[in-house]
Design a protein around this motif. Structure first.
Motif, PDB file in Angstrom:
ATOM      1  N   LEU A 144     113.509  97.720  28.367  1.00  0.00           N
ATOM      2  CA  LEU A 144     112.166  97.144  28.316  1.00  0.00           C
ATOM      3  C   LEU A 144     112.041  95.949  29.265  1.00  0.00           C
ATOM      4  O   LEU A 144     111.027  95.798  29.957  1.00  0.00           O
ATOM      5  N   LEU A 145     113.059  95.113  29.310  1.00  0.00           N
ATOM      6  CA  LEU A 145     113.045  93.970  30.224  1.00  0.00           C
ATOM      7  C   LEU A 145     113.027  94.429  31.677  1.00  0.00           C
ATOM      8  O   LEU A 145     112.338  93.840  32.516  1.00  0.00           O
ATOM      9  N   ASP A 146     113.777  95.482  31.970  1.00  0.00           N
ATOM     10  CA  ASP A 146     113.789  96.021  33.332  1.00  0.00           C
ATOM     11  C   ASP A 146     112.386  96.492  33.718  1.00  0.00           C
ATOM     12  O   ASP A 146     111.911  96.213  34.826  1.00  0.00           O
ATOM     13  N   ALA A 147     111.716  97.170  32.796  1.00  0.00           N
ATOM     14  CA  ALA A 147     110.345  97.625  33.062  1.00  0.00           C
ATOM     15  C   ALA A 147     109.403  96.424  33.231  1.00  0.00           C
ATOM     16  O   ALA A 147     108.509  96.445  34.092  1.00  0.00           O
ATOM     17  N   LEU A 148     109.615  95.387  32.451  1.00  0.00           N
ATOM     18  CA  LEU A 148     108.804  94.175  32.581  1.00  0.00           C
ATOM     19  C   LEU A 148     109.007  93.544  33.958  1.00  0.00           C
ATOM     20  O   LEU A 148     108.035  93.164  34.622  1.00  0.00           O
ATOM     21  N   VAL A 149     110.249  93.440  34.380  1.00  0.00           N
ATOM     22  CA  VAL A 149     110.545  92.884  35.708  1.00  0.00           C
ATOM     23  C   VAL A 149     109.818  93.701  36.771  1.00  0.00           C
ATOM     24  O   VAL A 149     109.147  93.148  37.650  1.00  0.00           O
ATOM     25  N   GLU A 150     109.958  95.018  36.699  1.00  0.00           N
ATOM     26  CA  GLU A 150     109.303  95.879  37.686  1.00  0.00           C
ATOM     27  C   GLU A 150     107.787  95.704  37.659  1.00  0.00           C
ATOM     28  O   GLU A 150     107.155  95.529  38.698  1.00  0.00           O
ATOM     29  N   GLY A 151     107.211  95.749  36.466  1.00  0.00           N
ATOM     30  CA  GLY A 151     105.758  95.647  36.342  1.00  0.00           C
ATOM     31  C   GLY A 151     105.207  94.317  36.810  1.00  0.00           C
ATOM     32  O   GLY A 151     104.204  94.256  37.534  1.00  0.00           O
ATOM     33  N   LEU A 152     105.864  93.241  36.410  1.00  0.00           N
ATOM     34  CA  LEU A 152     105.363  91.930  36.805  1.00  0.00           C
ATOM     35  C   LEU A 152     105.582  91.648  38.289  1.00  0.00           C
ATOM     36  O   LEU A 152     104.810  90.906  38.889  1.00  0.00           O
ATOM     37  N   THR A 153     106.606  92.253  38.875  1.00  0.00           N
ATOM     38  CA  THR A 153     106.756  92.070  40.319  1.00  0.00           C
ATOM     39  C   THR A 153     105.677  92.855  41.073  1.00  0.00           C
ATOM     40  O   THR A 153     105.228  92.411  42.131  1.00  0.00           O
ATOM     41  N   ILE A 154     105.254  93.985  40.522  1.00  0.00           N
ATOM     42  CA  ILE A 154     104.125  94.717  41.118  1.00  0.00           C
ATOM     43  C   ILE A 154     102.877  93.839  41.055  1.00  0.00           C
ATOM     44  O   ILE A 154     102.161  93.682  42.044  1.00  0.00           O
ATOM     45  N   HIS A 155     102.644  93.235  39.901  1.00  0.00           N
ATOM     46  CA  HIS A 155     101.488  92.353  39.763  1.00  0.00           C
ATOM     47  C   HIS A 155     101.593  91.178  40.733  1.00  0.00           C
ATOM     48  O   HIS A 155     100.604  90.796  41.357  1.00  0.00           O
ATOM     49  N   ARG A 156     102.788  90.627  40.851  1.00  0.00           N
ATOM     50  CA  ARG A 156     102.997  89.502  41.768  1.00  0.00           C
ATOM     51  C   ARG A 156     102.669  89.916  43.210  1.00  0.00           C
ATOM     52  O   ARG A 156     102.088  89.139  43.965  1.00  0.00           O
ATOM     53  N   ALA A 157     103.040  91.123  43.562  1.00  0.00           N
ATOM     54  CA  ALA A 157     102.796  91.603  44.922  1.00  0.00           C
ATOM     55  C   ALA A 157     101.314  91.801  45.193  1.00  0.00           C
ATOM     56  O   ALA A 157     100.856  91.595  46.316  1.00  0.00           O
ATOM     57  N   LEU A 158     100.563  92.173  44.186  1.00  0.00           N
ATOM     58  CA  LEU A 158      99.173  92.556  44.395  1.00  0.00           C
ATOM     59  C   LEU A 158      98.155  91.493  43.992  1.00  0.00           C
ATOM     60  O   LEU A 158      97.009  91.550  44.436  1.00  0.00           O
ATOM     61  N   ASP A 159      98.558  90.551  43.144  1.00  0.00           N
ATOM     62  CA  ASP A 159      97.638  89.507  42.699  1.00  0.00           C
ATOM     63  C   ASP A 159      97.252  88.577  43.835  1.00  0.00           C
ATOM     64  O   ASP A 159      98.051  88.315  44.733  1.00  0.00           O
ATOM     65  N   VAL A 160      96.038  88.072  43.759  1.00  0.00           N
ATOM     66  CA  VAL A 160      95.603  87.072  44.731  1.00  0.00           C
ATOM     67  C   VAL A 160      95.909  85.657  44.236  1.00  0.00           C
ATOM     68  O   VAL A 160      95.901  84.713  45.012  1.00  0.00           O
ATOM     69  N   GLU A 161      96.172  85.518  42.953  1.00  0.00           N
ATOM     70  CA  GLU A 161      96.529  84.226  42.353  1.00  0.00           C
ATOM     71  C   GLU A 161      98.041  84.170  42.151  1.00  0.00           C
ATOM     72  O   GLU A 161      98.674  85.187  41.869  1.00  0.00           O
ATOM     73  N   PRO A 162      98.628  82.982  42.248  1.00  0.00           N
ATOM     74  CA  PRO A 162     100.068  82.864  41.981  1.00  0.00           C
ATOM     75  C   PRO A 162     100.380  83.237  40.531  1.00  0.00           C
ATOM     76  O   PRO A 162      99.557  83.043  39.638  1.00  0.00           O
ATOM     77  N   GLN A 163     101.564  83.775  40.337  1.00  0.00           N
ATOM     78  CA  GLN A 163     101.977  84.177  38.999  1.00  0.00           C
ATOM     79  C   GLN A 163     102.319  82.942  38.173  1.00  0.00           C
ATOM     80  O   GLN A 163     103.008  82.042  38.642  1.00  0.00           O
ATOM     81  N   ASP A 164     101.838  82.903  36.947  1.00  0.00           N
ATOM     82  CA  ASP A 164     102.063  81.769  36.052  1.00  0.00           C
ATOM     83  C   ASP A 164     103.411  81.933  35.353  1.00  0.00           C
ATOM     84  O   ASP A 164     103.570  82.851  34.542  1.00  0.00           O
TER      85      ASP A 164
END
Length: 176
Positions: A144-164
């Motif tokens: 689950l943590l691995d999936a979280l890392v993957e998912g949040l890095t996708i969001h980080r790559a695509l977000d226009v705002e910095p990740q909190d």
């Protein structure tokens, strides 16, 4: 040829990753990689049987590099709390610390989704990540943590705002 330029193959591999980061897999060609590496076009076929071999080698190197960073970060964690902080740092700071690395990750995922031969790379990468996480967490939580890392890095790559980082910390806390 190789004895006069022993680093040529490595330069080609590095240049291939640079071209992929700039133009995507679809925009990567022998000609572009040779130009980026500063080598004659004939060097491409001397060192690699074709574009698939070059892409496989380049993405293998990239995945190993990211996995090595991930493993070092998790191995340095002395306890579960340090491991949680390490996961947050992996997501927000160090392992995917450049836009280039995020783009390369997504290019590999897209290629692996289409080409089964590249899935062995992504599966090995995920297995290494889970093994590193299992130093501190049970296998289900590690997955689950691995999936979280993957998912949040996708969001980080695509977000226009910095990740909190506080949001990432909260997500890690909820999963653990």
């Amino acid at each position: 040829m190789p004895h006069r330029d022993p680093g040529r193959r490595e330069r080609i591999i590095r240049a291939c990753l640079d071209v992929i980061a700039e133009s995507g897999v679809a925009g990567t060609s022998h000609r572009r990689v040779a130009a980026a590496a500063g080598v004659p076009l004939g060097s491409m076929t001397y060192h690699f049987s074709g574009m698939d071999e070059l892409l496989h080698e380049a993405f293998t190197r990239f995945a190993q590099s990211v996995s090595d960073q991930f493993e070092r970060r998790m191995a340095a964690a002395a306890d579960v709390d340090a491991a949680k902080r390490a996961i947050v740092a992996i997501i927000t700071d160090d392992v995917f610390d450049t836009h280039r690395d995020l783009v390369l990750t997504h290019e590999l995922y897209t290629l692996a989704a289409r080409e089964p031969a590249f899935r062995t790379l992504t599966n090995a990468w995920m297995a290494r990540s889970r093994a590193a996480l299992e130093r501190h967490f049970d296998p289900t939580t590690a997955r689950l943590l691995d999936a979280l890392v993957e998912g949040l890095t996708i969001h980080r790559a695509l977000d226009v705002e910095p990740q909190d980082p506080a949001l990432v910390t909260a997500a890690v806390e909820r999963l653990t």
